[in-house]
Each structure stands twice: as structure tokens, then as C-alpha cells.
Motif scaffolding. Structure first.
Motif, short mmCIF file in Angstrom:
data_model
loop_
_atom_site.label_atom_id
_atom_site.label_comp_id
_atom_site.label_asym_id
_atom_site.label_seq_id
_atom_site.Cartn_x
_atom_site.Cartn_y
_atom_site.Cartn_z
N GLY A 1 1.09 -0.98 -0.09
CA GLY A 1 -0.11 -0.03 -0.16
C GLY A 1 0.45 1.36 0.00
N PHE B 1 5.32 2.63 -0.41
CA PHE B 1 6.23 2.32 -1.89
C PHE B 1 6.92 3.60 -1.66
N ILE C 1 -0.95 4.05 -2.66
CA ILE C 1 -1.93 3.08 -3.08
C ILE C 1 -3.36 4.09 -2.82
N ARG D 1 0.75 -2.20 -10.10
CA ARG D 1 1.91 -3.43 -10.61
C ARG D 1 2.49 -4.06 -9.58
N VAL D 2 4.26 -2.51 -9.36
CA VAL D 2 4.90 -3.17 -8.62
C VAL D 2 4.38 -3.27 -7.23
N GLN D 3 3.52 -2.41 -6.72
CA GLN D 3 3.17 -2.42 -5.11
C GLN D 3 2.67 -3.51 -4.93
N GLY E 1 2.52 -7.16 -7.01
CA GLY E 1 2.58 -7.34 -7.24
C GLY E 1 4.37 -7.83 -6.79
N VAL F 1 8.59 -6.83 -13.70
CA VAL F 1 7.36 -6.37 -12.63
C VAL F 1 7.44 -8.64 -12.65
N SER G 1 8.30 -11.45 -10.35
CA SER G 1 6.99 -11.79 -9.99
C SER G 1 7.32 -13.89 -10.55
#
Lengths: 85, 164, 124, 86
Positions: B121, B123, B137, C35-37, C39, D35, D39
Motif C-alpha cells: 500500500g 512504497f 495506493i 502493479r509493482v505495489q 505484484g 515486474v 514475480s
């Protein structure tokens, strides 16, 4: 379920995925995408080596194929970009 | 200062050796002692990495409490992000906010930024002097002091006790 | 010692479900930053839980050694390295000037760059 | 019983590998692909660990340790390449 059948199922799944990624690495227009796809292929092949009971080969493949090769390719790509621009 | 660096790096290398071997026979412990002394003398005789660490019992207790608080925050925030991902209309409200920290040492700032990054949430994008730029977020409040109060205060109070 | 086995199995299932949620978030999110958050960090929790489950399951079955020490080393390494790599990835996305989604409300970093409080982030 | 739990976990991990691959093929920019690469890396790390558990040999668990030490190297290399100075 028998253990061997499970290993064969997982190995065929991983082999299919690595085939698709190798096709992407051949077909893609950008060199950087192709290099990353090659790294993923060598990661999957390390899983395959582990399934075939060769942990030492798997370790070498994971460290060299997916770590060192990516580093050298991107180093060279950086040099090429600098001389062309 | 130098003794502190050497001893902390010696303890870390020795703990890693014992964890990897997972046995306490005499020869393994002896080889580990010799190797970790050699490695810490070779590679950490000039480093400044741990010179800001306090080595008091209070700081040790606060380290344990910090790890506990951090794990609880990790699980709580992960459940929150899970709800956000699985709900059908994606209730996100992203933005970049600024947080000002009062910590002085570099190591403490590094640990603060990594903790903020690991609780999902939020970063850390960029650190400049004592300002952290954080991608959030679900922006609840974009004011600097309010965002600091919400995001960084819970880690900062413990980190202040551990580092100078 | 049945309880440790079932606890390990439950941790393994929870970890793999967390990995699955991370990958769903990777598919559904609208821009790179979100997405980085989702993923990379839900997958951090998933990896931690799964390896804890593997370590607990390995206690009972095989007598030679258990893997708790190695599992602890691996978890510490994942906790240290994963935020560093995802942070540098996000910074690279900001340097590339990939646009935010239209939902984004505030961007303090851009405001501060325009007000000359700090210079633009680039390679050092 | 425990073995079926492990098999269910393997199936879920393979499904999340597929999700990462979707983003790898679809991703509009290079950062999206990286990314997805990160993953996939974490997923296959966990997959190797679970495979080591299924076979039950301690030496198999050395592979995820080595790869866990090296896995963040690739991401950092690509990110430095994007930022311009490797």
C-alpha cells in the motif's frame, strides 16, 4: 497418485511454458525483452534439471544462466547504445 | 568504533554459519569461529556499517519489539490489499505523498524506507535529505505532517531507540 | 506431532494463495506503479509463509536433518533483498516518465521538482 | 493427507506462474515485463522449495538458497540499464 506421474505432469507443464518463452525470445523485436525471456527460460530449465535429480546442474544453471548471462548481455547492450547515440 | 564493527559483523557471519549447518558439534563450531574471525578482519576492518548501532539491552529489547510490530503490520496491510484486489470495482486512490522523518542516521533511514516499502500500500520512490516520497495506493491525507503521522510514526519511535 | 504437520500444510496453502492473489493483482491493476505495489509485495508475504510451511513440514518426515536453519536464512534474505529490487524498479519507472493513471490525485514529487526543491532523479 | 495438501499448493503456484506469464506477454512497457519477471522468479523459488519437500532430500534445498541469493541481481541490472548507467 504415484510420485512419478506427478513429476511427469509438472515437467511437461514447465517444458511447455519454456517452449512458449523461447518462441517469444526469438520473435520479439526488442533485444532487451529477448534477453529477459532467455533468463526466464534458463530459470525454468533449472526447475527441469531439479526434477531430473540433478541438483548441482540446477544450481549452476540458476546462477550462471539466469544471473551472470543477463548481467553480461545488459552490459553489452548498454555499451552498444552509448556508441550508437 | 572499530571494535564494535568487527564484533557485530563477526556475530552475523557466525550466526549465518551455524544456521546453515544446523549442528553444534565441536569441530563445526571451531571452524566457524576461525572462518568468521578471518572474514570479519579481512572485509570489515574499515567499514562504517554498524557504527551507529547502540549496543545496550534496551536497544536489543526494542529490536525484538520492532520485529514484532513489523510482522503484524505486514500481515494487516496484506489483508487490506487483498480486499482491494479481490473486490470487483478496484477501489484504489493512488498518489505520491511526502513524509518528513526526524531520524538522523543513514542506516535507520534505510530500515525505515525498507519497512515502508514492505508494508503493502505504501512504497518509497525517492529519498532526499530527510524527505521520503511515497507512492500510496489509497491516499487518506496528502498533507505532510498528517501523512508522517499515519505512515512513519509507528516505526520511527522504535528506530529512534535502536539507532542514534 | 501431527499438529506441526497440519500447521505446516496450512501455512503452505496460505502462502500459495497469497502468491495467487499477487498474480491476480498483477493482472488487474491499471498502471505500472500499482502493479509493482501488489505484484512484488504480496508475493513477499507468500514466499515467507510458504517457506515457513516447508520448514515445518520437513521436521517430521526425514530424519537426517531438518531445514529450519536454511529456511530462516532464506526468509531473512528475501526480506532484505525484495524491497531493494522493487524500489529500484519503481524509480526506473519514474525516470522513464511512465504516466500515472487518471485516478491519481496528488504528486508531491512532481510539485517539488517544479518548485526546485530537489533536482530530477536520474542515474548517479 | 499431507501429500494432497502439498499437491494443491503446487497447483496454485503453477496457476500464479501463468498470471505472471500473462503480464510478461501483455505488458506495454519494459518495466511491466521486469515486474512480471520478478514475480515469476519468486514463484519458481517457492516451486523449487516445494519440489525439494516432495522428493525429501536435503541437498535439493540448496538450490533455492543459491537462487534466492542471486535472484535480485537480474532485476537490479535491468533497472540500472533503464536508468542509463550500468
Amino acid at each position: 497418485m504415484n510420485n512419478e506421474i506427478i513429476y511427469i505432469l509438472i515437467a511437461s507443464f514447465i517444458g511447455l511454458l519454456s517452449f512458449v518463452l523461447a518462441a517469444l525470445a526469438i520473435q520479439s523485436k526488442k533485444l532487451s525483452v529477448a534477453v529477459i525471456a532467455t533468463g526466464v527460460v534458463s530459470l525454468f530449465s533449472s526447475i527441469l534439471f531439479l526434477l531430473m535429480a540433478a541438483p548441482d546442474v540446477a544450481m549452476t544453471e540458476a546462477s550462471i544462466g539466469s544471473g551472470l548471462t543477463t548481467l553480461i548481455y545488459f552490459y553489452v547492450l548498454n555499451k552498444i547504445k552509448k556508441y550508437h547515440a | 568504533m572499530k571494535i564494535k564493527n568487527l564484533s557485530v559483523s563477526f556475530i552475523i557471519i557466525m550466526a549465518a554459519w551455524l544456521l546453515l549447518n544446523w549442528s553444534f558439534q565441536v569441530e563445526i563450531v571451531l571452524i566457524g569461529l576461525i572462518l568468521s574471525l578471518l572474514l570479519s578482519l579481512l572485509f570489515c576492518s574499515k567499514c562504517q556499517l554498524f557504527s551507529e548501532l547502540k549496543l545496550t539491552p534496551k536497544a536489543f529489547a526494542y529490536t525484538l519489539i520492532y520485529i514484532f510490530v513489523f510482522l503484524i503490520e505486514l500481515v494487516k496491510a496484506n489483508i487490506d490489499v487483498t480486499k482491494r484486489i479481490l473486490s470487483p470495482n478496484l477501489p484504489i486512490n493512488p498518489g505520491v505523498v511526502k513524509v518528513e522523518t526526524t531520524l538522523n542516521s543513514k542506516m535507520a533511514r534505510l530500515i525505515l524506507a525498507n519497512s515502508i516499502t514492505l508494508t503493502p500500500g505504501t512504497f518509497t520512490i525517492e529519498i532526499h535529505d530527510n524527505a521520503l516520497y511515497i507512492h500510496w495506493i489509497d491516499v487518506k491525507n496528502s498533507d505532510v505532517t498528517e501523512a508522517t503521522e499515519i505512515l512513519a510514526r509507528k516505526f520511527e519511535t522504535y528506530l529512534k531507540e535502536i539507532y542514534d | 506431532m501431527e499438529i506441526i504437520q497440519y500447521l505446516g500444510g496450512a501455512l503452505l496453502i496460505m502462502g500459495s494463495l497469497s502468491l495467487l492473489i499477487a498474480s491476480i493483482g498483477l493482472i488487474r491493476m491499471p498502471d505500472v506503479y500499482n502493479r509493482v505495489q501488489t505484484g512484488t509485495k504480496a508475493s513477499t508475504l507468500g514466499a515467507i509463509l510458504s517457506f515457513l510451511g516447508v520448514g515445518l513440514l520437513s521436521i517430521e518426515n526425514w530424519s537426517e536433518t531438518n531445514w529450519i536453519g536454511r529456511v530462516i536464512i532464506l526468509i531473512i534474505f528475501i526480506i532484505i533483498t525484495n524491497p531493494v529490487s522493487s524500489h529500484i524498479l519503481m524509480r526506473a519507472a519514474y525516470v522513464m516518465k511512465i504516466p500515472f493513471t487518471i485516478d491519481t490525485k496528488v504528486d508531491k514529487l512532481k510539485e517539488d521538482i517544479e518548485n526546485k526543491v530537489l533536482e530530477e532523479p536520474k542515474d548517479e | 493427507m499431507i501429500k494432497y495438501l502439498i499437491l494443491i499448493a503446487v497447483a496454485i503456484i503453477l496457476m500464479s506462474l501463468l498470471g505472471g506469464l500473462y503480464r510478461f506477454f501483455k505488458g506495454p512497457s519494459l518495466v511491466d515485463k521486469v515486474v512480471a519477471f520478478d514475480s515469476i522468479t519468486v514463484n519458481s523459488l517457492v516451486l523449487i522449495g516445494v519440489m525439494a519437500l516432495l522428493t525429501g532430500r536435503a541437498i535439493y534445498f540448496d538450490v533455492p538458497i543459491v537462487y534466492g541469493l542471486l535472484s535480485f541481481l537480474g532485476v537490479i541490472v535491468v533497472a540500472r540499464y533503464i536508468q542509463g548507467g550500468l
